[in-house]
Design a protein around this motif. Structure first.
Motif, short mmCIF file in Angstrom:
data_model
loop_
_atom_site.label_atom_id
_atom_site.label_comp_id
_atom_site.label_asym_id
_atom_site.label_seq_id
_atom_site.Cartn_x
_atom_site.Cartn_y
_atom_site.Cartn_z
N GLY A 521 -16.24 128.89 43.23
CA GLY A 521 -15.07 128.94 42.36
C GLY A 521 -15.34 128.51 40.94
N ALA A 522 -16.60 128.32 40.57
CA ALA A 522 -16.94 127.93 39.19
C ALA A 522 -17.10 129.19 38.34
N PRO A 523 -16.84 129.10 37.04
CA PRO A 523 -16.98 130.27 36.16
C PRO A 523 -18.42 130.81 36.16
N ALA A 524 -18.57 132.09 36.47
CA ALA A 524 -19.88 132.73 36.46
C ALA A 524 -20.00 133.71 35.29
N GLU A 525 -18.88 134.16 34.75
CA GLU A 525 -18.87 135.03 33.57
C GLU A 525 -17.60 134.77 32.79
N VAL A 526 -17.75 134.57 31.48
CA VAL A 526 -16.60 134.30 30.62
C VAL A 526 -16.75 135.08 29.33
N THR A 527 -15.62 135.28 28.65
CA THR A 527 -15.63 135.89 27.32
C THR A 527 -14.97 134.94 26.35
N LEU A 528 -15.68 134.59 25.28
CA LEU A 528 -15.20 133.61 24.32
C LEU A 528 -14.04 134.16 23.51
N THR A 529 -13.18 133.24 23.06
CA THR A 529 -12.08 133.61 22.19
C THR A 529 -11.67 132.40 21.36
N ASN A 530 -11.08 132.66 20.20
CA ASN A 530 -10.56 131.59 19.36
C ASN A 530 -9.03 131.56 19.37
N GLN A 531 -8.43 132.46 20.15
CA GLN A 531 -6.98 132.61 20.09
C GLN A 531 -6.36 132.45 21.47
N ALA A 532 -5.35 131.61 21.55
CA ALA A 532 -4.63 131.39 22.81
C ALA A 532 -3.50 132.41 22.93
#
Length: 563
Positions: A521-532
């Protein structure tokens, strides 16, 4: 759409008159036309008939004509019924009521009806400025884009580039035609090319197609499009520009009022991922179906089947990509993106070992489960206080939708009843529509209720902001009298504490969307962002895979974002 009076035949049998009117009511595509020489047809909704006494209709779309009608001006109704064009004799209003923001009116009952066999006489032409892209697909996969020029119940004319001549000459079976109206409504139909005319100066072909293999639902939709094209064309005359309401089909999304939910499809290049861009077609179908339901149509059986199959295929290809894609549909109407999210997450939660036809029924029911809300007075959603009368009116959306599924014979009635009929029931009897309790609620309905609440709470509402997964889980676990604790725990174990589609704030002070999880259940792929804010292509940065925790640190908290 002018016709000569002598082309009509009169129907005088009371039983035949009643039968034709019943089909008009069920079809939803009826036009009102004043008895003046320059009058143009205006789409309305014919709601009920009381034989020999009165007709009941919704005239909210022609409120600019109400004062004239209330003063006794005559009119006639026209629509398509049982493969014919039907016209009433001149009628007049006998009563007008303003209820729930709508104008419900009664008229005298027609003793006879006029029937026109030559449906092709009714051909609606698109004026300059009424652009409707049209495309045809050849047998070898060629895709040619042109523009719709006119539409009738039997066929259409499309302007195509000269290069289309090769595809047309080789066609030995009906071609796939598709229209996309300015509001995003998408419609597919089969057509046989009948004639073509070359415009060498503009390097175009004008091709006439005859529609083939149309279902009754498609015929209803085409008649609705014909009426709306006429309605919009009428606004182009100088004397009508100010007092006629625009057709919703030709209303651009950017020009709509903030509260209008028929947002239609956006530029698909803005959607965050390839999977999200593939979901847009399903969203477009639901958006069009939403509009057609309001016009009186049933759920389109073939289109629902096709889109349920499409969603099953996307899930089989890449379940995590699909789960994330459901968070990337913010330009779509709320009922559309909620339906897609519920369908995908319910399938992922319960569908693992089920036969394909059951999984398809679950997906189809999830997609449309909330569309009945378009059939109840919209003022309910704006009420400052939700009272008992509001609750009763709201609960009617379930039965209204189930009644529109009568042509979907492939859809399991048991699954539809469990998902659509049971998704709002609660263990303590506080739910609706039937107030069922405990063991009287189907297991699939209990699972559906958990999925539905999770998806609803992830989005902003007038009385509260969007919640994080942890906040939603706490809510579900603290209400075991309403939500089955077994299904709540199973949901958490299945989708994990920080599920795919969450926006996480990491110890490195960076934010990133969770795209995939590992077995723990840990993050294996993420996409960065600066905006919520909801993920769109322009708001996303680099994608990190594999060593996410090493590069970003541990997730500190989830950021609530309405998607």
């Amino acid at each position: 759409m002018s016709v000569r009076p002598d082309e009509y035949e009169s129907v005088t049998s009371p039983a035949a008159v009643s039968s034709l009117l019943t089909t008009l009511i069920e079809g939803g595509g009826v036009s009102l036309c004043l008895a003046t020489e320059d009058a143009r047809p205006e789409p309305i909704v014919l709601m009920e008939q009381h034989a020999g006494k009165t007709l009941v209709m919704d005239l909210s779309s022609v409120d600019h004509l109400l004062s004239r009608l209330q003063q006794g001006e005559s009119f006639f109704l026209r629509g398509q019924s049982q493969g014919k064009v039907v016209r009433t004799p001149l009628l007049s209003l006998t009563e007008t009521r303003h209820a729930g923001g709508r104008f419900l009116c009664c008229s005298d009952y027609p003793a006879t009806l006029d029937v026109l066999q030559r449906r092709e006489s009714f051909r609606a032409e698109l004026r300059f400025g009424m652009a409707v892209p049209a495309s045809l697909s050849g047998e070898s996969g060629e895709h040619i884009v042109g523009e719709l020029r006119d539409l009738s119940q039997d066929g259409c004319q499309i302007e195509l580039p000269l290069t289309a001549s090769g595809v047309l000459s080789e066609a030995d079976r009906p071609l796939a035609l598709a229209f996309t109206f300015p509001d995003g409504t998408y419609f597919e139909v089969q057509g046989v090319p009948r004639h073509q005319k070359t415009d060498p100066e503009r390097h175009l072909l004008r091709v006439g197609f005859h529609f083939a293999n149309c279902s009754s639902e498609q015929e209803r939709q085409i008649w609705y499009f014909v009426c709306e094209i006429e309605r919009e064309a009428a606004r182009y005359s100088k004397e009508a520009q100010e007092d006629r309401q625009p057709s919703p089909l030709f209303e651009q999304p950017s020009k709509r009022a903030p509260g209008n939910e028929h947002v239609g499809r956006r530029d698909i290049r803005r959607y965050a991922t390839p999977m999200a861009r593939r979901l847009v077609k399903i969203a477009a179908y639901l958006d069009a179906q939403l509009l057609l339901l309001q016009q009186g149509s049933d759920i389109d059986s073939r289109q629902l089947s096709r889109n349920a199959d499409r969603l099953l295929q996307l899930h089989e290809e890449d379940r995590e990509a699909l789960l994330f894609a459901t968070r990337c549909l913010s330009p779509e109407p709320l009922l559309v993106r909620h339906g897609i999210a519920v369908a995908v997450h319910l399938l992922d939660l319960v569908g693992a070992n089920m036969p394909r036809d059951v999984r398809k029924a679950i997906v189809a029911s999830g997609l449309v489960h909330d569309l009945g809300k378009a059939l109840i007075p919209q003022i309910l959603f704006k009420a400052p206080h939700f009272e008992a009368t509001h609750r009763q009116a709201m609960s009617e959306h379930v039965s209204l939708l189930l009644g529109r599924l009568q042509h979907c014979q492939w859809l399991s009635a048991a699954v539809a009843q469990a998902v659509i009929g049971g998704i709002n029931e609660r263990l303590d009897g506080s739910g609706y529509p039937d107030g069922l309790t405990g063991s009287d609620i189907n297991e699939l309905a209990k699972a559906s209720a958990v999925v539905d609440v999770v998806e609803a709470m992830r989005r902003d509402r007038a009385d509260r902001p969007a919640k994080t997964a942890q906040q939603i889980y706490r809510h579900l676990l603290s209400h075991p009298h309403q939500f089955d604790p077994r299904w709540t725990k199973r949901y958490i174990e299945h989708f994990k504490p920080l599920p795919v589609g969450s926006l996480a704030h990491f110890s490195s002070e960076q934010m990133a969307w969770i795209i995939r999880l590992d077995a723990q259940g840990a993050p294996a792929e993420v996409t960065l962002t600066n905006q919520a804010e909801s993920p769109m292509r322009e708001t996303l940065g680099n994608t990190l895979r594999g060593d996410v925790l090493e590069r970003l640190g541990k997730p500190k908290r989830e950021v609530a974002v309405s998607t």
